[in-house]
Design an enzyme around this catalytic site. Structure first.
Site, PDB file in Angstrom:
ATOM      1  N   SER A 130       0.922  -1.082   0.003  1.00 10.64           N
ATOM      2  CA  SER A 130      -0.116  -0.096  -0.101  1.00 10.64           C
ATOM      3  C   SER A 130       0.864   1.286  -0.121  1.00 10.64           C
ATOM      4  O   SER A 130       0.161   2.211  -0.182  1.00 10.64           O
ATOM      5  CB  SER A 130      -0.878   0.156   1.067  1.00 10.64           C
ATOM      6  OG  SER A 130      -0.281  -0.109   2.285  1.00 10.64           O
ATOM      7  N   LYS A 175      -5.195   5.175   8.287  1.00  9.53           N
ATOM      8  CA  LYS A 175      -4.148   6.003   7.885  1.00  9.53           C
ATOM      9  C   LYS A 175      -4.172   7.331   7.581  1.00  9.53           C
ATOM     10  O   LYS A 175      -3.306   8.302   8.160  1.00  9.53           O
ATOM     11  CB  LYS A 175      -3.742   5.461   6.548  1.00  9.53           C
ATOM     12  CG  LYS A 175      -3.446   4.028   6.497  1.00  9.53           C
ATOM     13  CD  LYS A 175      -3.322   3.418   4.946  1.00  9.53           C
ATOM     14  CE  LYS A 175      -2.894   1.757   5.187  1.00  9.53           C
ATOM     15  NZ  LYS A 175      -2.771   1.173   3.920  1.00  9.53           N
TER      16      LYS A 175
END
Length: 240
Positions: A130, A175
């Site tokens: 990611s 995040k």
């Protein structure tokens, strides 16, 4: 992870107009299904180099070769195991939740990439691909003189394909919270439209960008959530 790093290097170098050499080695075995006929023959970490004597230049080509073959078809796999070349012939199985057959393995392209200036990416605290977009951005910034940041603290997420496309990831709301806590002012989020099938399965589906905006609003963050579909989107935004 190495595949993600190689993709990031390739995209950054290509965008910067720098030369690189990428060599395709085969299919890297990431996992095997319990009922796969190759379970116990192939092992995690092996590299499949041929199937029925055919070489392929991508995992997509490999999948396309076997997907239309009937379940039960025997195929011969040539692979590298701990530096040794081996072969095994086993039958294809039906892959769950699909209409195709396969080996019953999770795979990814295995390749090497060489550049005139060595590139080192430290990934000790990262557990997946990611960070691909941010790997690419950091490498490109260094290749082009380090002028993209302009003193800003930049965060973001998204996988990076070798053609520069940004892919969706999981847990983007968490995040966003972490990036905000670290004082980031910009956060790049994958903005990949939902397919018709996704909308049908989940009418309330929200993509990464939508979830990120919602998460930032919830914590009253002043970060600018920036939608990106490819690496050029990120570069163009930072270059404004």
């Amino acid at each position: 992870m190495q595949s993600a790093i190689n993709d990031a290097i390739q995209v950054a170098y290509k965008k910067a107009g720098r030369s690189y050499q990428r060599k395709y080695l085969g299919i890297y075995v990431m996992s095997l299904m319990k009922r796969s006929q190759f379970n116990g023959k192939l092992a995690i970490g092996d590299t499949v180099t041929m199937i029925d004597g055919h070489h392929f230049k991508s995992s997509t080509a490999f999948i396309n070769y076997v997907k239309d073959k009937p379940v039960g078809t025997k195929v011969t796999i040539t692979y590298q195991h701990k530096g040794q070349t081996k072969k095994t012939t086993q039958s294809l199985i039906h892959l769950p939740n699909t209409k195709r057959s396969g080996l019953g393995i999770t795979l990814v392209d295995h390749s090497t990439i060489k550049t005139k200036t060595p590139v080192k990416v430290t990934v000790s605290d990262i557990g997946g691909p990611s960070a691909g977009l941010m790997f690419t951005t950091a490498i490109y910034d260094q290749l082009t003189g380090g002028h993209l940041r302009k003193g800003r603290k930049i965060a973001g997420t998204g996988t990076m394909a070798s053609n520069g496309a940004v892919g969706p990831i999981g847990g983007i709301d968490k995040k966003v919270v972490a990036a905000n806590h670290e004082g980031a002012t910009i956060f790049f989020a994958p903005d990949i439209p939902a397919t018709a099938a996704m909308k049908k399965a989940d009418p309330g589906y929200q993509n990464n960008y939508q979830v990120a905006k919602k998460a930032a609003k919830k914590i009253h963050s002043h970060m600018k959530i920036v939608p990106v579909k490819n690496f050029t989107d990120a570069v163009n935004y930072l270059a404004k």
